[in-house]
Every structure is written in C-alpha cells, then in structure tokens.
Write an enzyme that holds these catalytic residues in place. Structure first.
Site, mmCIF file in Angstrom:
data_model
loop_
_atom_site.group_PDB
_atom_site.id
_atom_site.type_symbol
_atom_site.label_atom_id
_atom_site.label_comp_id
_atom_site.label_asym_id
_atom_site.label_seq_id
_atom_site.Cartn_x
_atom_site.Cartn_y
_atom_site.Cartn_z
ATOM 1 N N GLU A 57 0.866 -1.175 0.000
ATOM 2 C CA GLU A 57 0.000 0.000 0.000
ATOM 3 C C GLU A 57 0.904 1.226 0.000
ATOM 4 O O GLU A 57 1.462 1.605 1.027
ATOM 5 C CB GLU A 57 -0.918 -0.014 1.224
ATOM 6 C CG GLU A 57 -1.859 -1.209 1.278
ATOM 7 C CD GLU A 57 -2.829 -1.265 0.115
ATOM 8 O OE1 GLU A 57 -3.000 -0.234 -0.572
ATOM 9 O OE2 GLU A 57 -3.402 -2.336 -0.133
ATOM 10 N N CYS A 59 -1.673 9.305 2.365
ATOM 11 C CA CYS A 59 -1.207 8.810 1.068
ATOM 12 C C CYS A 59 -2.238 8.973 -0.032
ATOM 13 O O CYS A 59 -1.891 8.971 -1.214
ATOM 14 C CB CYS A 59 -0.790 7.342 1.183
ATOM 15 S SG CYS A 59 -2.120 6.252 1.748
#
Length: 521
Positions: free
Chosen positions: A222, A256
């Site tokens: 991720e 993010c």
C-alpha cells in the site's frame, strides 16, 4: 494522563528465534478454530479501549494529532474493524461451492476452502500508525495466521503503546512485535514469510518487493501516489474547495490518498481560490498555528523535505506559507503553478501543500493526469456526472472519490488498494480476510466413479474423442467472431438462478451421469 512505555528496539540477533516461534505456533494448529480467532479479536478490541487515552496521547506527541482525529481515524477505525471481523468471520470462512464447473465435473463436488497463509509480516507506516497496523492485523487474525508486527520507528510513542496493547491482549506465541529501524527491518526481511504486508513509500516498497521475490513470498503493498484532483467549470466550486481543503488538512496532509495537486478549469480559478480562503477561515477562525485540530509534520527530515519542495517550486503562494521548523509546523498552503513539471507535482508532497494548475478544458486535465503519474492511488474528479464518469474511464487509479476528497479510503469495510506503482493488493472489510487467505480448490472423487474415470487411464487409443466429448466446450461464434444464435443454449438458460432452474440442472446432472456411465461402458 496515561503513561507511555519507553520504546526499546528489539535485539536484532533475536529476530530469527522470534519468527521461528511464531511459525511453530502456526503449525501447532492453534489458530485454525474460528472461535479462537474471535477471542483474539475481542481481546484486541478491549486492549484498544483500555489504552485509548495512551493511544491519543502518543498520537499527539508523535504527529500533533488532535483528539478528534486520533479517536475517529485511529482508535474507532480499529475497534470497529475488530467487531466487523468477528460478526462476519463465520460467513467469510465458510467453504464455497465452486462456480462455473462443467456438468459432468459436478460429481466431484468441487469447492473452495479458505486456508490461512501461515506466518505473516506486517510493516506499518508513521502517518496513521495505529490504523494502518491494526486494521491489517485484524484481517490476518481473522484469516487464522500468526503475525509479526513491525510498527514505524518514526512514530516511537505510538509504537510503544501498540506493543503494550498487543502483548497484553494477544497470544504471545502467535503475535509478536519487533521494534527498530533499518537494521531490524532488514533482519526481518531476511526471514522466510508466507506473506508480507507493507504500507509506506514506493522506495522502501521496491526494496521489500525485491527481497520478497528472492523467496517467492506474496506481498501486499500500500504505497503513495501523486493523486490528481480535477475541477471542471461545471463543478460546484464551493463544494470542491471545501472538500479538497479537508483532504489536505487531515493529519496535516500526511495522507497517502489525499490529492497531490488540483487541475482546475481557468474559468473558475479565481472562484476556487476565494472559496478555499473562505473555507480556511471557517475551519480555523484563529488559524492553524495554535489550533488543537491541526497536526504537525512527523520529524525534521520530512519537514525539511517539504520546505525544499516549496523552495524549488516556481509557483506563487496564494494562501498560507507560514513555516516553523522547531515546531514542525507547515501552514496549509495553496500554490498556483504553471507547469506539470513543477516540483510540487512531480513529487508526492505528503504534507499540507496544495498546488493548483489551471487547464483549458477536461481534455487537457486528463492528458496531464495521465502524464504526471500513470497509476495514482486516488482520483478526485469534480463536475457533472458525464465529466466525472469520463475521468473514471480514462484515468487509472487505485480508488476514486467522485466530488469529494479520499472518502473511498475512509470507509472501513470498502476494499482499498493501489495499482501499478501506487501498490498492489487490497484490504479492508472482507478484503482484509481475503488478503491473508489462500483459496484452496478441493475435489472429492467417489469410488463408484472409477468405471467412468477409466477413460483417463492408458492405453489412450480411441479415448481422445471420448474425452473431448466429455470436456470440450462448443463455440457459439463463427470465424469472424460473430455470435451464433443457439436454441439449445437459450433453453438451458431459462430459469437460471431460480429454484426451478436449479432443480432442472440437478435432474440434467443425474441424467448426464447415467448417460456418461452407459457411454463409457
């Protein structure tokens, strides 16, 4: 005020023994019973509740997170995940009947069993140091794995609290915490794992992927992304400004999936800037400098990186711009840039910097978005339904939130993951269980079928045609690729999905088996 344990790095030489112990616990079959997994999830839930104050305090020290963000986005996210996994585990773990099996092969009772992968490693990031460690951990527990957890050393207070929660709550033969930095992480990667789950930057993600490839270890990555937001002239400009500002003030922009830049139609640029300034006044009437609701950059190195990006940009600051290195403070800053090659676009800021680049139309916006970063983690289009659908169709991304900032990544039960160099694999909700599960295909061949199965045994003379008649599919298309109408297929499709259709197919199965048996002699 809760006391926070002192963080101590794990002895690097002890790591192989720790991993061997956790692997041995997996092979002891301890984690296989579903009730045992549920008990671990329940204990993790109460461990979080009992240490809620310490978690919030640690988040404040490490990241300047306010009470709202620490509780909603860290603590509550994880406690809800524990309960959700418990409530749904029986359903997720149940054997599945295999789909799309040919009629004759139904007699083999094909099914899919959900097996745990084994001993897994979870490496967490610093930006959401509780959420992004314990949410995947809950999935790994639910799936029946044993786990070694490596929290981020960049959030040391949270890491220490996490270790306390896990050691006090979970079975220590199955779940261990390793603390440390590069040497300890390197030592962990030298071990053989059945799965590595990593959340963080692409640079380290590449290192992990290369290391995992040496032992053919499956990975979930991720990673971050230079995520585009697109605001067309037909968008609700006030809404776009408010929601995109929210996407960059959460966790001081250290998210993010927040937008890295905004491509905005020139016709609405001035309105967008005005609405952004109004939203800032509304969210922070006294500014962000002394607000308990606005966080800080994680450390001096990251603060300096963000300052360098801002210094190297040729853009013009339209709002914000105040910096204080001693306090690791960066004010939410809106910057007007004139090129897709500006430093604020080509690199991921991972902070409260908001570059905006005017475009002439949606065509130009899509072209730039696909040029700056072909596979972002998130996409945020604002406009009409036709415009946002076009963005979704023509721009790849791990996920997307239409007319909003990163909402798709805020839902604890919606599968979340990247694509290309923004990551691989997905988790959250059932996807977390699936992430740490091997879908094992199983057939059972009855002994009474031996006469029917003899066609597969040598000698093969004269048997190929029989095998083809049993197993080969017949095309419903001609040499030009055009589909031919088949009355038989149409009749067989009637009642599909209904109880009547199921009964018909069952009767056909019996007739086929009897006919096959007679055909094979």
């Amino acid at each position: 005020m809760s006391s926070i344990p002192q963080l101590e790095y794990t002895n690097k030489d002890a790591i192989p023994e720790i991993v061997d112990g956790v692997r041995a616990a997996f092979h002891s079959q301890k984690t296989k019973p579903l009730e045992w997994r549920k008990v671990q999830l329940r204990k993790l839930y109460w461990g979080l509740i009992d240490n809620a104050d310490a978690i919030a305090q640690a988040c404040k020290i490490d990241l300047g997170k306010g009470h709202f963000e620490a509780n909603l986005m860290e603590l509550d996210f994880c406690t809800n995940t524990c309960i959700y996994c418990c409530d749904n585990l029986d359903k997720w773990a149940k054997d599945e009947s295999a789909a799309d099996i040919q009629l004759a092969n139904k007699l083999l009772f094909p099914k899919i069993r959900k097996d745990p992968l084994g001993c897994v490693l979870i490496i967490g990031p610093y930006n959401f140091p509780v959420n992004l460690v314990l949410a995947p951990l809950a999935g790994a527990i639910a799936a029946g794995n044993t786990v070694v957890i490596k929290p981020s050393e960049n959030a040391p207070n949270v890491a220490a609290v996490l270790q306390k929660v896990i050691e006090d709550s979970l079975d220590q033969s199955c779940f261990r915490v390793v603390q440390g930095a590069i040497p300890e992480t390197t030592a962990l990667l030298e071990q053989k794992w059945d799965k590595i789950f990593y959340t963080g930057g692409a640079t380290v993600g590449t290192i992990i992927a290369k290391k995992a490839a040496e032992t053919l270890t499956p990975i979930t990555l991720e990673l971050g992304g230079r995520n585009p937001a697109i605001v067309t002239k037909n968008a609700d400009i006030r809404l776009a400004a408010r929601r995109l500002l929210w996407g960059k003030i959460v966790n001081a922009g250290q998210v993010c999936i927040s937008q890295n830049y905004t491509l905005i139609d020139r016709e609405v640029l001035d309105r967008f800037v005005s609405e952004m300034k109004l939203a800032m006044k509304e969210y922070y009437p006294n500014g962000t400098r002394h607000s308990d609701d606005f966080g800080r950059i994680i450390n001096d190195r990251q603060w300096q990186r963000l300052k360098s990006m801002l210094d190297n940009s040729k853009g013009k600051i339209l709002m914000g711009g105040e910096l204080d290195q001693e306090d690791r403070y960066i004010e939410p800053t809106l910057i007007l840039v004139d090129s897709p090659k500006d430093s604020l676009l080509i690199d991921e800021s991972f902070g409260p910097l908001m570059p905006i680049l005017p475009v002439n139309n949606l065509d130009e916006a899509i072209r730039i978005a696909n040029t700056v970063h072909a596979t972002p983690l998130g996409l945020y289009p604002f406009g009409t339904k036709a415009e946002t659908e076009r963005c979704l169709r023509e721009i790849r991304s791990g996920g997307a939130s239409v007319n909003d900032g990163f909402m798709h990544g805020s839902l604890p039960t919606l599968a979340f993951g990247g694509i290309g160099d923004s990551g691989q694999g997905a988790y959250r909700g059932q996807a977390s269980f699936d992430c740490f599960t091997h879908r094992r295909s199983i057939t059972t061949t009855p002994s009474w079928m031996e006469g029917m199965m003899s066609v597969r045994y040598p000698p093969y003379k004269g048997k190929l045609e029989k095998m083809r008649q049993m197993g080969n599919l017949k095309p419903n298309f001609d040499r030009e690729g055009k589909v031919k109408f088949s009355l038989g297929s149409y009749i067989l499709s009637l009642g599909a999905g209904s109880k009547t259709g199921g009964l018909i197919r069952y009767l056909v199965l019996i007739v086929a088996a009897l006919g096959l048996r007679q055909y094979l002699g």
